[in-house]
Design an enzyme around this catalytic site. Sequence first.
Site, short mmCIF file in Angstrom:
data_model
loop_
_atom_site.label_atom_id
_atom_site.label_comp_id
_atom_site.label_asym_id
_atom_site.label_seq_id
_atom_site.Cartn_x
_atom_site.Cartn_y
_atom_site.Cartn_z
N GLU A 191 21.51 -5.59 -2.31
CA GLU A 191 21.23 -4.43 -3.17
C GLU A 191 22.27 -3.39 -2.79
O GLU A 191 22.30 -2.95 -1.64
CB GLU A 191 19.85 -3.84 -2.88
CG GLU A 191 18.75 -4.85 -2.68
CD GLU A 191 18.03 -5.18 -3.95
OE1 GLU A 191 18.21 -4.43 -4.92
OE2 GLU A 191 17.31 -6.18 -3.97
N CYS A 248 20.05 5.61 -3.80
CA CYS A 248 20.94 4.75 -4.58
C CYS A 248 20.70 4.98 -6.06
O CYS A 248 21.59 4.79 -6.88
CB CYS A 248 20.71 3.30 -4.22
SG CYS A 248 18.97 2.89 -4.19
P1 NAD Z 1 26.03 0.84 4.79
O1 NAD Z 1 26.54 -0.22 3.91
O2 NAD Z 1 27.00 1.68 5.51
O3 NAD Z 1 25.06 0.21 5.89
C1 NAD Z 1 23.98 -0.61 5.56
C2 NAD Z 1 23.68 -1.53 6.73
O4 NAD Z 1 24.78 -2.43 6.91
C3 NAD Z 1 23.49 -0.83 8.05
O5 NAD Z 1 22.44 -1.44 8.76
C4 NAD Z 1 24.82 -1.06 8.75
O6 NAD Z 1 24.72 -1.03 10.16
C5 NAD Z 1 25.14 -2.45 8.27
N1 NAD Z 1 26.56 -2.83 8.38
C6 NAD Z 1 27.65 -2.03 8.40
N2 NAD Z 1 28.76 -2.77 8.51
C7 NAD Z 1 28.38 -4.06 8.54
C8 NAD Z 1 29.06 -5.29 8.62
N3 NAD Z 1 30.40 -5.36 8.68
N4 NAD Z 1 28.35 -6.44 8.61
C9 NAD Z 1 27.01 -6.40 8.51
N5 NAD Z 1 26.30 -5.26 8.45
C10 NAD Z 1 26.98 -4.11 8.46
O7 NAD Z 1 25.04 1.73 3.88
P2 NAD Z 1 24.18 2.99 4.29
O8 NAD Z 1 25.09 4.16 4.51
O9 NAD Z 1 23.22 2.66 5.37
O10 NAD Z 1 23.32 3.23 2.97
C11 NAD Z 1 23.82 3.87 1.83
C12 NAD Z 1 24.25 2.86 0.79
O11 NAD Z 1 23.17 1.98 0.49
C13 NAD Z 1 24.62 3.50 -0.54
O12 NAD Z 1 25.74 2.85 -1.05
C14 NAD Z 1 23.40 3.22 -1.42
O13 NAD Z 1 23.67 3.21 -2.80
C15 NAD Z 1 22.99 1.88 -0.92
N6 NAD Z 1 21.59 1.60 -1.22
C16 NAD Z 1 21.30 0.73 -2.23
C17 NAD Z 1 19.98 0.48 -2.56
C18 NAD Z 1 19.61 -0.46 -3.68
O14 NAD Z 1 18.45 -0.82 -3.78
N7 NAD Z 1 20.55 -0.87 -4.52
C19 NAD Z 1 18.96 1.11 -1.85
C20 NAD Z 1 19.30 1.98 -0.82
C21 NAD Z 1 20.62 2.22 -0.50
#
Ligand code: NAD
Length: 577
Positions: free
Chosen positions: A325, A359
Amino acid sequence: MPPRKKTSSSRKAPLSEADRSDAAQQTAIAEAHTHSYEANRPVPFFNEPLADFGQDEPRTAMAEALEVVGDMLGEEYPLVIHGKLIETRGKIVSRNPSHKKQIVGTAASATRDHAIQAIESAKRAFKPWSRVEPQLRAEYVEVIASEMRGRRYELAAWQVYECGKPWAEADADVAEAIDFCMYYADQMRRLTAPLNCDVAGEENSYIYRPRGVTVVIAPWNFPLAILTGMTAAAIVTGNTVVMKPAEQSSVIAAKLMQMIRDAGIPDGVVNYLPGVGEEIGPALVSHPDVEIIAFTGSRAVGLQINETAAQTSPEQRSVRRVLAEMGGKNAIIVDDDADLDEAVLGVMHSAFGYSGQKCSACSRAIVLEGIYDRFLERLVDATESFEIGAAENPGCWMGPVIDEESLGRIQAYIAIGQEESRCVLARDVGPLAKEGWFVGPHIFADVDPTSRLAQHEIFGPVLAVIKAKTFDEALEIANSTEYALTGGVYSRSPQRLARARAELQVGNLYLNRGITGALVQRHPFGGFRMSGIGTKAGGRDYLTQFVLPVNVTENTLRRGFAPQEPSDAAAEESAGE
Ligand code: NAD
């Protein structure tokens, strides 16, 4: 594998068949399940009601919870791998975004070795857990929901401190976490119902089997709900989990882990693995024993995970499944006949609620020429009126952003907006800027629909207002990003609303209302294009992503009696003695 019995008043384990006969245990189950069952018939799912902080009781309860949790700040949270608490050398220090000097807690920070241990633990736990009756697994998940109900304000208070969520936003997140547990438990029962297609002499049954080890990688913006949703879906379907929360919400995730353990879920079924995403993410995602990666977060990380997971190694037995997502660049179209009172409030709430860090948030308002100036003027007035402050303050409508890095990114986009567009509102946050990570709401007008401000996900309180000459043009602009998550239209014209239904490229379309606040079951949530891979969270197809469908065909034509098994013969002999 019998579930652990209740060992303390706070521990409410689901019950084995034998336990069910016990009247005291029957009472415990009734307590644990607010949604009681009559003759195995579940009460239909309904959404957990939200707290109304205008009322004395919830307001007092929340204020008390903030005090209690305030005294618990600064504790340490180790990893939990196969039920063992593991300290690490590295630490994740979680700070209060409203008061950046205040430490909410310190979580362990897993290494790659810990990641591998956690996967091995989940692998060991898989076989016994996958054989637990689905009904019982559903009960376990309902017990987690029950724990959450009992600790509702406390959990919301942790979110206020750790994620800077204003009260109502924090409460809604806890309610959604409860909804995910209850809904997926309900859906699991439906999925277990036999699907037979028999003909004379042949029985055909269609069944679902769990897949295996699931890595859950979650964001911080719905710190309990999203982590709970992905984890509950995985375990209720019989998979085991390595739970990797976002660094910024590791403490709330530790609270979830504690509730999972309190529910009596066996060791190893869920492992708590806080850590730095870039460091442990690749080890988790590329491990040959991982079957599913359930990710919610940014587009950049989601695509990277998808790419890594697609590579297969000789040790791998199956192709990993990725559910991702991702982000959005969501638009609300304001038609020239729209009810302005509603449109202004809807856009304001959708754009600036939780500082635009949803999001689903509206980051583009596409407004028809005829109403443009009036809309803009009123939107600016409305956005000037709400209270910005520390999230623990009950009057706070908009709080801080999550951390320094986010603040820097948002400020960089504000600078771009100031160069490329017309800034019509830049609210100053005054002394709050020193105390926490605050940035006021910003509105930019006459934004070029192809500019960075109109195309990039900013994830902060920055709104681009774009002028459209016609409704056709408005639709075209709305569809012009690489995302397809949420979108909305304010219009009084049935024909235009019908066109929006047919033509807007979004996973969740909202007509004449705001575009945030999706509810489980009522508004199954998720997008397509660069917004997501997989189906909707909180929707009826969601669980099917965590299982393998298997069809069993048996020839049932009579062919005489089966020869006696040696064990049957021995049993007959001893019965005759
Ligand atoms: P992010 O992508 O920075 O981090 C999400 C998760 O991924 C964290 O746990 C992080 O530690 C992990 N991560 C980071 N690098 C990684 C890697 N290389 N490999 C595996 N895992 C890794 O996102 P965020 O800042 O935590 O959240 C905000 C983002 O999430 C926004 O883009 C938002 O739109 C999106 N979001 C989407 C939904 C949806 O349902 N579509 C819901 C909530 C948030």
